[in-house]
Scaffold this motif. Structure first.
Motif, PDB file in Angstrom:
ATOM      1  N   MET A  29      10.491   4.024  -5.382  1.00 49.59           N
ATOM      2  CA  MET A  29      10.721   3.029  -4.323  1.00 49.59           C
ATOM      3  C   MET A  29       9.714   3.271  -3.201  1.00 49.59           C
ATOM      4  O   MET A  29      10.060   3.630  -2.074  1.00 49.59           O
ATOM      5  CB  MET A  29      12.160   3.113  -3.839  1.00 49.59           C
ATOM      6  CG  MET A  29      13.163   2.568  -4.831  1.00 49.59           C
ATOM      7  SD  MET A  29      13.064   0.759  -5.007  1.00 49.59           S
ATOM      8  CE  MET A  29      13.809   0.234  -3.462  1.00 49.59           C
ATOM      9  N   GLN A  30       8.451   3.035  -3.519  1.00 44.15           N
ATOM     10  CA  GLN A  30       7.349   3.317  -2.617  1.00 44.15           C
ATOM     11  C   GLN A  30       6.807   2.031  -1.997  1.00 44.15           C
ATOM     12  O   GLN A  30       6.876   0.954  -2.607  1.00 44.15           O
ATOM     13  CB  GLN A  30       6.225   4.022  -3.386  1.00 44.15           C
ATOM     14  CG  GLN A  30       6.642   5.360  -3.975  1.00 44.15           C
ATOM     15  CD  GLN A  30       5.678   5.832  -5.056  1.00 44.15           C
ATOM     16  OE1 GLN A  30       6.020   5.821  -6.227  1.00 44.15           O
ATOM     17  NE2 GLN A  30       4.475   6.240  -4.654  1.00 44.15           N
ATOM     18  N   ALA A  31       6.249   2.166  -0.820  1.00 37.85           N
ATOM     19  CA  ALA A  31       5.759   0.988  -0.096  1.00 37.85           C
ATOM     20  C   ALA A  31       4.745   0.201  -0.916  1.00 37.85           C
ATOM     21  O   ALA A  31       4.793  -1.032  -0.964  1.00 37.85           O
ATOM     22  CB  ALA A  31       5.149   1.427   1.233  1.00 37.85           C
ATOM     23  N   GLY A  32       3.831   0.899  -1.578  1.00 36.76           N
ATOM     24  CA  GLY A  32       2.780   0.220  -2.319  1.00 36.76           C
ATOM     25  C   GLY A  32       3.234  -0.407  -3.618  1.00 36.76           C
ATOM     26  O   GLY A  32       2.515  -1.235  -4.189  1.00 36.76           O
ATOM     27  N   ILE A  33       4.406  -0.016  -4.105  1.00 33.96           N
ATOM     28  CA  ILE A  33       4.931  -0.578  -5.346  1.00 33.96           C
ATOM     29  C   ILE A  33       5.971  -1.650  -5.050  1.00 33.96           C
ATOM     30  O   ILE A  33       5.939  -2.736  -5.639  1.00 33.96           O
ATOM     31  CB  ILE A  33       5.544   0.530  -6.237  1.00 33.96           C
ATOM     32  CG1 ILE A  33       4.465   1.562  -6.588  1.00 33.96           C
ATOM     33  CG2 ILE A  33       6.156  -0.066  -7.497  1.00 33.96           C
ATOM     34  CD1 ILE A  33       4.975   2.736  -7.392  1.00 33.96           C
ATOM     35  N   LEU A  34       6.862  -1.371  -4.124  1.00 30.07           N
ATOM     36  CA  LEU A  34       7.932  -2.324  -3.834  1.00 30.07           C
ATOM     37  C   LEU A  34       7.384  -3.656  -3.352  1.00 30.07           C
ATOM     38  O   LEU A  34       7.943  -4.716  -3.671  1.00 30.07           O
ATOM     39  CB  LEU A  34       8.898  -1.738  -2.797  1.00 30.07           C
ATOM     40  CG  LEU A  34      10.187  -2.527  -2.558  1.00 30.07           C
ATOM     41  CD1 LEU A  34      11.002  -2.636  -3.842  1.00 30.07           C
ATOM     42  CD2 LEU A  34      11.003  -1.900  -1.442  1.00 30.07           C
ATOM     43  N   ARG A  35       6.273  -3.641  -2.627  1.00 30.96           N
ATOM     44  CA  ARG A  35       5.736  -4.913  -2.118  1.00 30.96           C
ATOM     45  C   ARG A  35       5.167  -5.794  -3.226  1.00 30.96           C
ATOM     46  O   ARG A  35       4.900  -6.976  -3.000  1.00 30.96           O
ATOM     47  CB  ARG A  35       4.688  -4.645  -1.041  1.00 30.96           C
ATOM     48  CG  ARG A  35       3.439  -3.950  -1.504  1.00 30.96           C
ATOM     49  CD  ARG A  35       2.383  -3.946  -0.403  1.00 30.96           C
ATOM     50  NE  ARG A  35       1.229  -3.130  -0.734  1.00 30.96           N
ATOM     51  CZ  ARG A  35       0.875  -2.036  -0.055  1.00 30.96           C
ATOM     52  NH1 ARG A  35       1.589  -1.620   0.979  1.00 30.96           N
ATOM     53  NH2 ARG A  35      -0.205  -1.354  -0.412  1.00 30.96           N
ATOM     54  N   GLN A  36       4.996  -5.236  -4.426  1.00 32.14           N
ATOM     55  CA  GLN A  36       4.514  -6.030  -5.556  1.00 32.14           C
ATOM     56  C   GLN A  36       5.655  -6.707  -6.321  1.00 32.14           C
ATOM     57  O   GLN A  36       5.404  -7.489  -7.239  1.00 32.14           O
ATOM     58  CB  GLN A  36       3.739  -5.140  -6.523  1.00 32.14           C
ATOM     59  CG  GLN A  36       2.539  -4.436  -5.915  1.00 32.14           C
ATOM     60  CD  GLN A  36       1.849  -3.528  -6.907  1.00 32.14           C
ATOM     61  OE1 GLN A  36       1.602  -3.913  -8.052  1.00 32.14           O
ATOM     62  NE2 GLN A  36       1.536  -2.313  -6.484  1.00 32.14           N
ATOM     63  N   ILE A  37       6.889  -6.411  -5.942  1.00 31.66           N
ATOM     64  CA  ILE A  37       8.063  -6.925  -6.641  1.00 31.66           C
ATOM     65  C   ILE A  37       8.554  -8.196  -5.946  1.00 31.66           C
ATOM     66  O   ILE A  37       8.812  -8.195  -4.744  1.00 31.66           O
ATOM     67  CB  ILE A  37       9.182  -5.869  -6.666  1.00 31.66           C
ATOM     68  CG1 ILE A  37       8.660  -4.553  -7.253  1.00 31.66           C
ATOM     69  CG2 ILE A  37      10.384  -6.379  -7.443  1.00 31.66           C
ATOM     70  CD1 ILE A  37       8.113  -4.662  -8.648  1.00 31.66           C
ATOM     71  N   ALA A  38       8.706  -9.271  -6.712  1.00 38.92           N
ATOM     72  CA  ALA A  38       9.056 -10.567  -6.122  1.00 38.92           C
ATOM     73  C   ALA A  38      10.382 -10.526  -5.376  1.00 38.92           C
ATOM     74  O   ALA A  38      10.527 -11.130  -4.313  1.00 38.92           O
ATOM     75  CB  ALA A  38       9.088 -11.631  -7.212  1.00 38.92           C
ATOM     76  N   ASP A  39      11.376  -9.848  -5.924  1.00 35.12           N
ATOM     77  CA  ASP A  39      12.688  -9.767  -5.277  1.00 35.12           C
ATOM     78  C   ASP A  39      12.947  -8.362  -4.737  1.00 35.12           C
ATOM     79  O   ASP A  39      14.035  -7.817  -4.881  1.00 35.12           O
ATOM     80  CB  ASP A  39      13.798 -10.194  -6.246  1.00 35.12           C
ATOM     81  CG  ASP A  39      13.747  -9.412  -7.557  1.00 35.12           C
ATOM     82  OD1 ASP A  39      12.779  -8.644  -7.757  1.00 35.12           O
ATOM     83  OD2 ASP A  39      14.678  -9.556  -8.367  1.00 35.12           O
ATOM     84  N   GLY A  40      11.951  -7.803  -4.106  1.00 32.27           N
ATOM     85  CA  GLY A  40      12.048  -6.447  -3.585  1.00 32.27           C
ATOM     86  C   GLY A  40      13.166  -6.255  -2.582  1.00 32.27           C
ATOM     87  O   GLY A  40      13.786  -5.194  -2.533  1.00 32.27           O
TER      88      GLY A  40
END
Length: 215
Positions: A29-40
């Motif tokens: 649950m990292q900033a650089g990964i979560l922002r790539q998730i449409a329903d983050g």
């Protein structure tokens, strides 16, 4: 609970969630990964609910963080993966997507791990590959673990399959898992359900089970 050869074999979600033998793995649950998730936002909200319940019941909690080695230290597999993921023809044209210590590497602040919670860094997709996670959980007598986070189709499925081979009961909280590709995530869930190694559930069911006094 089924009992055989002095072993207790959980048959229900409630039985698998016994806090003394349970862990919670918060996956990437990292900033650089979560922002790539449409329903983050939905994923984060459900992970927060799970984390609150886990902390209330003193469930052992481990966070994972993914990073990419400097290009000079990437081997054949890592360079080939980088070419595929970044759409490059030459390995020399790739770059580490999330370097260790970069802003995107950090766990989102809403989840802020506490002193009694471990943070394990990794370069593989399975959280059990190249980390002390198996040793830590096994030494604590953990039998089953909850897993939530991102991304389901890239890292959570490999982690679940790896851990089943190690003898754990993975509990995948579907609505607390995000994905970069919804169709691929659905295939992952269908495959895990078919294999039968993991328990698939949702946030409401886990929270309700954990807050029951007999859990």
């Amino acid at each position: 609970m089924d009992r055989f050869n002095d072993l207790e074999i959980p048959e229900t979600l409630q039985e698998a969630l016994a806090p003394a033998a349970l862990a919670f793995v918060v996956y990437d649950m990292q900033a650089g990964i979560l922002r790539q998730i449409a329903d983050g936002d939905r994923v984060l909200a459900n992970v927060l609910r799970l984390l609150a319940a886990a902390r209330e019941r003193r469930v052992r909690t481990v966070f994972t963080r993914h990073y990419f080695m400097p290009t000079e230290l990437q081997g054949v597999f890592q360079l080939r993966q980088a070419k595929v993921w970044q759409g490059k023809d030459r390995a020399a044209d790739t770059r580490p997507l999330i370097p260790h210590g970069s802003p995107g590497f950090e766990i989102v602040p809403e989840l802020a791990p506490r002193p009694g919670e471990a943070v394990l860094d990794k370069i593989a997709m399975s959280a059990f590959a190249g980390t002390p996670l198996d040793l830590v959980l096994r030494d604590c007598g953990v039998r089953a673990y909850l897993i939530a986070g991102v991304a389901l189709e890239v890292g959570i499925e490999p982690t679940v399959r790896h851990s089943a081979d190690l003898g754990y009961i993975p509990i995948v909280v579907r609505d607390a898992c995000g994905a970069g590709d919804a169709a691929a995530a659905d295939r992952s869930l269908e495959s895990l359900a078919f294999a039968g190694d993991a328990i698939l559930t949702d946030t409401d069911a886990v929270v309700a089970a954990l807050i029951r006094p007999d859990c």
